[in-house]
Design a protein around this motif. Structure first.
Motif, short mmCIF file in Angstrom:
data_model
loop_
_atom_site.label_atom_id
_atom_site.label_comp_id
_atom_site.label_asym_id
_atom_site.label_seq_id
_atom_site.Cartn_x
_atom_site.Cartn_y
_atom_site.Cartn_z
N VAL A 1 0.88 -1.43 0.26
CA VAL A 1 -0.07 -0.22 -0.03
C VAL A 1 1.05 1.61 0.11
CG1 VAL A 1 -2.00 1.52 1.17
CG2 VAL A 1 -2.15 -1.54 0.98
N PHE A 2 1.97 1.08 1.08
CA PHE A 2 2.52 2.62 0.98
C PHE A 2 3.71 2.21 -0.06
CE2 PHE A 2 1.93 1.80 5.40
CZ PHE A 2 2.32 3.73 5.76
N GLY A 3 4.12 1.48 -0.94
CA GLY A 3 5.02 1.38 -1.94
C GLY A 3 4.27 2.30 -3.38
N LEU A 4 3.01 1.95 -3.19
CA LEU A 4 2.04 2.54 -4.53
C LEU A 4 1.74 3.91 -3.91
CD1 LEU A 4 0.11 1.62 -6.53
CD2 LEU A 4 -2.06 0.69 -4.89
N LEU A 5 1.06 3.60 -2.75
CA LEU A 5 1.26 5.36 -2.57
C LEU A 5 2.27 6.44 -3.19
CD1 LEU A 5 -0.85 5.68 0.78
CD2 LEU A 5 -1.54 6.22 -1.24
N ALA A 6 3.04 5.96 -3.44
CA ALA A 6 4.81 6.91 -3.59
C ALA A 6 4.78 6.76 -4.73
CB ALA A 6 5.77 5.34 -2.44
N VAL A 7 4.37 5.63 -5.23
CA VAL A 7 4.09 5.72 -6.64
C VAL A 7 2.99 6.62 -7.63
CG1 VAL A 7 3.67 4.28 -9.10
CG2 VAL A 7 5.42 3.40 -7.19
N LEU A 8 2.10 6.49 -6.78
CA LEU A 8 1.34 7.24 -6.94
C LEU A 8 1.35 9.23 -7.39
CD1 LEU A 8 -2.57 5.69 -6.09
CD2 LEU A 8 -0.82 6.21 -8.52
N VAL A 9 2.44 9.01 -6.31
CA VAL A 9 2.23 10.87 -5.51
C VAL A 9 3.48 11.49 -6.63
CG1 VAL A 9 3.98 12.20 -3.63
CG2 VAL A 9 2.02 10.22 -3.37
N ALA A 10 4.82 9.74 -6.71
CA ALA A 10 5.74 10.63 -7.71
C ALA A 10 4.81 10.55 -9.17
CB ALA A 10 6.63 9.42 -8.12
N ALA A 11 4.28 9.55 -8.97
CA ALA A 11 3.22 10.16 -11.02
C ALA A 11 2.82 11.53 -11.37
CB ALA A 11 2.38 8.95 -11.36
N SER A 12 2.01 11.70 -10.00
CA SER A 12 1.28 13.20 -9.91
C SER A 12 2.32 14.11 -9.86
CB SER A 12 0.94 13.96 -9.12
OG SER A 12 -0.27 12.11 -8.73
N LEU A 13 3.81 14.44 -9.40
CA LEU A 13 4.79 15.50 -9.62
C LEU A 13 5.03 15.26 -11.18
CD1 LEU A 13 6.72 14.84 -6.32
CD2 LEU A 13 4.79 16.68 -6.18
N VAL A 14 5.13 14.06 -11.72
CA VAL A 14 5.28 14.52 -13.13
C VAL A 14 4.98 14.46 -14.41
CG1 VAL A 14 5.85 12.38 -15.24
CG2 VAL A 14 6.76 11.84 -12.89
N ALA A 15 3.48 14.39 -13.38
CA ALA A 15 2.25 14.57 -15.11
C ALA A 15 1.82 16.23 -13.97
CB ALA A 15 0.99 14.47 -13.97
N LEU A 16 2.03 17.08 -13.20
CA LEU A 16 2.29 18.45 -12.81
C LEU A 16 3.62 18.95 -13.64
CD1 LEU A 16 1.81 20.45 -9.88
CD2 LEU A 16 3.77 20.60 -10.69
N GLY A 17 4.59 18.27 -13.64
CA GLY A 17 5.69 18.71 -14.20
C GLY A 17 5.45 18.84 -15.82
N LEU A 18 4.79 18.16 -16.27
CA LEU A 18 4.61 18.13 -18.20
C LEU A 18 3.48 18.72 -17.89
CD1 LEU A 18 4.03 13.97 -18.24
CD2 LEU A 18 6.04 15.33 -19.09
N ARG A 19 2.76 18.75 -17.78
CA ARG A 19 1.55 20.29 -17.96
C ARG A 19 2.00 21.76 -17.91
NH1 ARG A 19 -1.99 23.70 -14.73
NH2 ARG A 19 -3.53 23.99 -16.24
N ASP A 20 2.50 21.97 -16.47
CA ASP A 20 3.11 23.28 -16.33
C ASP A 20 4.24 24.10 -16.52
OD1 ASP A 20 0.61 22.88 -14.18
OD2 ASP A 20 2.00 23.13 -12.82
N PHE A 21 4.91 22.80 -16.42
CA PHE A 21 6.30 23.62 -17.35
C PHE A 21 6.86 22.42 -18.63
CE2 PHE A 21 6.59 23.75 -12.52
CZ PHE A 21 6.36 25.66 -12.58
N VAL A 22 6.92 21.28 -18.20
CA VAL A 22 6.90 21.14 -19.81
C VAL A 22 6.47 20.99 -21.23
CG1 VAL A 22 6.94 18.79 -21.80
CG2 VAL A 22 7.99 18.68 -18.79
N ALA A 23 4.96 21.25 -21.72
CA ALA A 23 3.91 21.74 -22.55
C ALA A 23 4.57 23.66 -22.56
CB ALA A 23 2.27 21.65 -22.13
#
Length: 323
Positions: free
Chosen positions: A189-211
């Motif tokens: 459960v904690f590993g999955l949460l960590a993965v989802l948080v990391a994925a959220s940060l990557v998604a935020l970086g893509l939308r806010d800065f990469v585009a």
């Protein structure tokens, strides 16, 4: 291409200053109020948010209650699965295929919307047809990364669920030695949460800065992502403060939308209605990262000023000599 933007200010980039600049930009762009303009921007904001949830929100699957069932339920479940393996596999494959296709369509539309809304906020032109066609190639590159990220999350979630199911059945069938299995479930459960948080940060970086960086440099999403990595390493404090302030901003906006929903019997939360009603907040949020990138030498605003692309593996040119 246009010449690079000027060097960084001596004080370095400031998310607070970028927020103030974005606020002034929103006032200039949205007021005096024009209904048709707000509706068009609301539609673009809706496309920008299609398939995306604010903050770090993901719906996590639950593992259920592992206690009190004894070994009979687990054994019976295994026997049923073994007897109907082909049917279960076919249904699962069909559902997974539908899920992937729907996700692909939604993310493709979202990728177009991200660039269309950046264009509208940066240029002050509330248009649909022109940016849809003009940024198609950039959006396709962005979509490839977004879809790849979504599929990676899906695979990890499915693997975690499968592992959790195996461990859960083993715990249910165990007699007096279930603590190790519970520990494994907690780690999953904690590993999955960590993965989802990391994925959220990557998604935020893509939308806010990469585009925006794609628009500012002409790079593909992969090249813009490498540029963002160099920026984060050079200005880690500014990005950390931006993330913290954005979480606060998202929380305040969520409370405001909840209040509006209560006052309007949830009408304020209808698609397009919420994006139009809260357009100043969405416009401000979208422009915030653009002004932060401008402080770092990448000006997406106005005429899309484009700095010269940096050499592979080196710091982007506008940041050379930055402290």
């Amino acid at each position: 291409m246009a010449s690079p933007a000027g060097p960084l200010p001596r004080t370095g980039p400031s998310p607070l200053d970028a927020f103030q600049s974005a606020l002034a930009h929103t006032r200039r762009d949205l007021f005096p109020f024009r209904f048709e303009r707000w509706v068009t921007l609301g539609f673009l904001a809706f496309l920008d948010q299609c398939g995306r949830r604010a903050g770090l929100g993901f719906n996590l699957p639950t593992l259920g209650d592992g206690g009190g069932g004894g070994g009979g339920d687990g054994a019976g479940g295994l026997e049923w699965l073994a007897a109907h393996a082909l049917i279960v596999a076919a249904v699962a494959a069909g559902a997974l295929t539908v899920l992937v296709v729907v996700a692909a369509v939604v993310l493709w539309v979202n990728s177009r919307g991200v660039f269309m809304y950046v264009d509208a906020v940066a240029t002050g032109r509330a248009e649909v047809g022109r940016p849809w066609a003009e940024h198609a190639s950039r959006a396709s590159s962005y979509f490839a990364w977004s879809f790849g990220l979504a599929m990676a999350i899906l695979v990890l979630v499915l693997l975690a669920l499968a592992a959790g199911a195996v461990v859960g059945i083993a715990v249910a069938r165990a007699e007096g030695t279930w603590w190790p299995g519970i520990g494994v479930l907690v780690l999953l459960v904690f590993g999955l949460l960590a993965v989802l948080v990391a994925a959220s940060l990557v998604a935020l970086g893509l939308r806010d800065f990469v585009a925006p960086l794609q628009l500012a440099t002409g790079l593909s999403a992969g090249g813009a992502l490498r540029t963002l990595g160099a920026l984060v390493r050079a200005q880690a404090g500014a990005f950390a403060l931006y993330l913290l302030l954005k979480l606060v901003f998202s929380a305040v906006l969520a409370l405001a939308m909840l209040l509006a929903a209560c006052l309007t019997c949830c009408c304020a939360l209808l698609p397009l209605v919420s994006q139009t009603l809260f357009q100043p907040a969405f416009h401000l949020e979208r422009g915030w990262s653009l002004y932060l990138l401008r402080q770092m030498g990448y000006d997406v605003l106005g005429a899309f000023a484009v700095p010269a692309p940096a050499a592979a593996g080196s710091l982007p040119a506008p940041l050379e000599g930055a402290t």
